[in-house]
Design a protein around this motif. Structure first.
Motif, PDB file in Angstrom:
ATOM      1  N   GLN A  38       0.797  -1.250   0.044  1.00 10.40           N
ATOM      2  CA  GLN A  38      -0.008  -0.108  -0.001  1.00 10.40           C
ATOM      3  C   GLN A  38       0.781   1.308   0.078  1.00 10.40           C
ATOM      4  OE1 GLN A  38      -2.950   0.321  -0.334  1.00 10.40           O
ATOM      5  NE2 GLN A  38      -3.968  -1.713   0.019  1.00 10.40           N
ATOM      6  N   ILE A  39       1.993   1.163   0.658  1.00 12.11           N
ATOM      7  CA  ILE A  39       2.868   2.563   0.644  1.00 12.11           C
ATOM      8  C   ILE A  39       3.173   2.827  -0.724  1.00 12.11           C
ATOM      9  CG2 ILE A  39       5.052   1.344   0.798  1.00 12.11           C
ATOM     10  CD1 ILE A  39       3.785   4.394   2.588  1.00 12.11           C
ATOM     11  N   LEU A 161      -4.499  -3.001   9.350  1.00 12.83           N
ATOM     12  CA  LEU A 161      -3.412  -2.207  10.285  1.00 12.83           C
ATOM     13  C   LEU A 161      -2.264  -1.814   9.422  1.00 12.83           C
ATOM     14  CD1 LEU A 161      -3.281  -4.515  13.293  1.00 12.83           C
ATOM     15  CD2 LEU A 161      -4.603  -2.266  13.110  1.00 12.83           C
ATOM     16  N   GLY A 162      -1.913  -2.606   8.251  1.00 13.72           N
ATOM     17  CA  GLY A 162      -0.879  -2.153   7.281  1.00 13.72           C
ATOM     18  C   GLY A 162      -1.631  -1.099   6.556  1.00 13.72           C
ATOM     19  N   THR A 163      -2.770  -1.321   5.973  1.00 15.68           N
ATOM     20  CA  THR A 163      -3.444  -0.066   5.105  1.00 15.68           C
ATOM     21  C   THR A 163      -3.287   1.292   5.926  1.00 15.68           C
ATOM     22  OG1 THR A 163      -4.716  -1.666   4.091  1.00 15.68           O
ATOM     23  CG2 THR A 163      -5.484   0.816   3.817  1.00 15.68           C
ATOM     24  N   ALA A 167      -1.216   4.698   5.133  1.00 14.46           N
ATOM     25  CA  ALA A 167      -2.011   5.825   5.003  1.00 14.46           C
ATOM     26  C   ALA A 167      -1.413   7.069   5.881  1.00 14.46           C
ATOM     27  CB  ALA A 167      -3.398   5.767   5.249  1.00 14.46           C
ATOM     28  N   LEU A 168      -1.247   6.666   7.337  1.00 15.24           N
ATOM     29  CA  LEU A 168      -0.707   7.546   8.007  1.00 15.24           C
ATOM     30  C   LEU A 168       0.901   7.883   7.844  1.00 15.24           C
ATOM     31  CD1 LEU A 168      -1.906   6.176  11.547  1.00 15.24           C
ATOM     32  CD2 LEU A 168      -2.638   8.056  10.459  1.00 15.24           C
ATOM     33  N   ALA A 279      -9.576  12.758   0.107  1.00 13.84           N
ATOM     34  CA  ALA A 279      -9.760  11.448  -0.489  1.00 13.84           C
ATOM     35  C   ALA A 279      -8.834  10.451   0.013  1.00 13.84           C
ATOM     36  CB  ALA A 279      -9.488  11.475  -2.068  1.00 13.84           C
ATOM     37  N   LYS A 280      -7.726  10.678   0.402  1.00 13.06           N
ATOM     38  CA  LYS A 280      -6.660   9.601   1.157  1.00 13.06           C
ATOM     39  C   LYS A 280      -7.319   9.380   2.668  1.00 13.06           C
ATOM     40  CE  LYS A 280      -2.229  11.005  -0.672  1.00 13.06           C
ATOM     41  NZ  LYS A 280      -0.922  11.466  -0.560  1.00 13.06           N
TER      42      LYS A 280
END
Length: 430
Positions: A38-39, A161-163, A167-168, A279-280
């Motif tokens: 995801q990163i 949690l990975g997503t 995102a963070l 949107a994020k």
């Protein structure tokens, strides 16, 4: 395979500390597994703009190529390491796969051109594809049949949690994308924990001992036995197609939630500079939260009603929620209320792969078969991804109608699962 009597006790009754430890370690590996995937989705705009010196046309093209490279690497890694895990054990291959994606994620910090990133993304994907197959097999083998669905559902749901972490990280690093990849080194610390705490599942060790007595070691991790033995080949190809539908709809429908939010914001007059962050948040936090709940819910539903009814129900309801999210919201607030339901229904079925695929195959083929289904599905999803990109780029095609059309793939998933065996209340095949 015999069906044990239904156990009316709570599913977690009698689960040992060691079994919980295996679940935690497997989930931790999967969290960072998902983070690594995801990163890139979150930072690729800044990364590719820097490396391609602002050429936006090239940014779009290379973004799609890197996604294809990532899917290819995941497929190769899953097939290779899944087979090796059946031959040489779950623990050593789990260590190798975590180390692989940790190191090459960290090295992305130093990448200076587009080709270096391509090679590194392929190597990261090798580890990611292998880690899922090994971890899912371990969870299935360590937990008893009454708790297998719930434990595997928790394992796969940890992906959320990975997503969130990605995102963070993307929000915190802003345009300094290199810093986000340094976080990818952290799972290497899991290796110390794995070496100190994890032992080979008894099922696998018993299989090894039996093979040694019968001189049948060549069958462990054998693709020939998996694909040519009629007892397993139908399950392997059926699982492959089921995963292809799920992964294809993930990349073409579920991930489109972020773009649907952007389209709505621009259509309702939101300032262009505010659209990206809003949107994020909507996709990476709000929709992802609903998706996480869906992943957690799939296990108890599959345990109570069966694996096949759970897949059928989620896919039919996913088909129904897509037109709602595409056409009903008229404001950002309304979209925020619908997105969790959209995430719940379109993502929740993915927990079923961690539950169902290891249950389809015997111990000597479990990681190989589960990996063939899940990671082979990645490759079959590539044409769907390419068609999705082409469809959404057509000048007369609105995004909402493109997503609606792509959602009909859920019906294909229903047909596939109806032809597959039910594994509820059955011991793992030997």
């Amino acid at each position: 395979m015999s069906s044990p009597q239904t156990d009316t006790t709570r599913w977690y009754s009698g689960i040992s500390r060691y079994q919980w430890l295996v679940l935690i370690i497997a989930s931790a590996g999967w969290v960072f597994d998902v983070y690594e995937g995801q990163i890139f989705n979150i930072t690729r705009g800044d990364m590719l703009s820097e490396l391609l010196q602002g050429d936006q046309a090239a940014v779009k093209g290379w973004g799609d190529r890197f996604l294809a490279i990532f899917l290819l690497g995941g497929t190769v890694g899953g097939l290779v390491f899944g087979s090796l895990a059946d031959r040489y054990g779950r623990r050593p291959i789990l260590i190798v796969t975590i180390l692989l994606y940790s190191i090459f994620s960290g090295l992305t910090y130093f990448a200076n051109d587009i080709y270096q990133v391509g090679v590194l993304r392929f190597l990261v994907a090798l580890g990611i594809g292998g880690e899922w197959a090994v971890a899912a097999s371990m969870v299935a083998e360590v937990f008893p049949s009454k708790a297998r669905a719930q434990a595997a559902s928790i394992f796969h749901a940890s992906s959320i949690l990975g997503t969130w972490l990605a995102a963070l990280a993307g929000i915190l690093v802003a345009t300094q994308w290199r810093n986000a990849y340094l976080l990818g080194v952290l799972p290497a610390l899991l290796i110390v924990w794995v070496r100190a705490s994890v032992k080979e599942p008894e099922r696998w060790q018993q299989q090894v001992d039996q093979e040694a007595e019968q001189s049948n070691k060549h069958l462990a991790g054998s693709f020939r036995d998996l694909l040519l033995n009629p007892r397993w080949s139908g399950r392997a190809f059926g699982g492959l197609m089921l995963a292809a539908v799920g992964l294809g709809t993930f990349w073409s429908v579920t991930v489109a939630g972020q773009d649907l939010v952007k389209e709505l914001l621009l259509r309702t007059g939101t300032a262009a500079e505010d659209v990206g962050g809003m949107a994020k948040f909507a996709y990476g936090i709000v929709q992802a939260s609903g998706g996480g709940l869906g992943l957690l819910a799939f296990g108890p539903i599959a345990a109570r009603f069966g694996r096949k009814p759970a897949f059928v129900g989620f896919q039919l309801l996913a088909l129904l929620i897509v037109p709602v999210v595409c056409f009903v919201p008229q404001s950002y607030t309304q979209m925020l209320f619908i997105l969790p339901v959209f995430g719940f229904l379109t993502l929740g079925m993915h927990a079923g792969y961690a539950i169902y695929f290891p249950e389809l195959f015997p111990t000597h083929l479990r990681a190989t078969g589960a990996s063939f289904c899940f990671n082979g599905g990645r490759m079959l999803a590539v044409p769907v991804l390419l068609f999705s990109g082409w469809l959404k780029e057509q000048p007369d095609m609105q995004l909402r109608y493109a997503v609606l059309g792509l959602s009909t793939l859920f019906l294909v998933g229903v047909v596939i699962i109806l032809m597959m065996p039910e594994t509820r209340n059955q011991e793992l095949p030997e």
